[in-house]
Design a protein around this motif. Sequence first.
Motif: not given
Length: 248
Positions: A92-98
């Motif tokens: 997961e990349d939690v730097t965006t809401g995706g």
Amino acid sequence: MRITGNTIFLPGGTSGIGRGLAERFAARGNRVVIGGRRQELLDEITAANDGIESVRIDVSDAASIRDVSVQVQERFPETNVLLPMAGIMRPEDVTTGGFLDAAESIITTNLLGPVRLWAAWADFLIGKQDAALVTVSSGLAFTPLALTPTYDATKSAIHALSDAWRLQLAGSGVQVIEIVPPAVRTDLMRGPNDERAMPLDEYLEETMRLLEQQPDAHEILVERVKPLRFSERDGKRDDLMQLLAGSH
């Protein structure tokens, strides 16, 4: 937990650690009822292994858990062990809401799945002779991997649930055992060719040996997982987290 003579319901038994445990339990004289979504895999495994039966179940679906659990209890009334194995692990990349869709799927399968399964089996198993609930957390429950925050969190929750359930179930006849794997060469994340992970057969053999040698254990810890499990106690948690973050 006794190592033979059980009837075990094992949702998530079509691949990886789940399939390996199912086959090894069956080889030791247990009847194992595996569950999964893919009928072709269920058919393949039951054809190859005496002592393994199968049912289709989707552990991300509350109605499927409820309905299939009733079916298993009716078909196999001697069932005395519940071992929820199904789990998913996604970066997961939690730097965006995706990341939200992935996070919700992970929570539904890894956390709500075992909770719903126990809710469906509690009345059936409590008071039954030699009953056991076997949960599956991870070394990442104790020393998280930055790339997989929701997976780590669900496994931390499974550890906390295991401890709390064990206390509540004391005296009920249901033993609660938590299996704590390290990184193992399965289809999760990097797959069976990840040289940094523990070979699957090696993990399974050590786990079965520990289950046999430690029938009253609260946690089943192979040697490879102990640095993660005890990192905070040993004062190495921050360093290990940085090491794990840099390895992906």
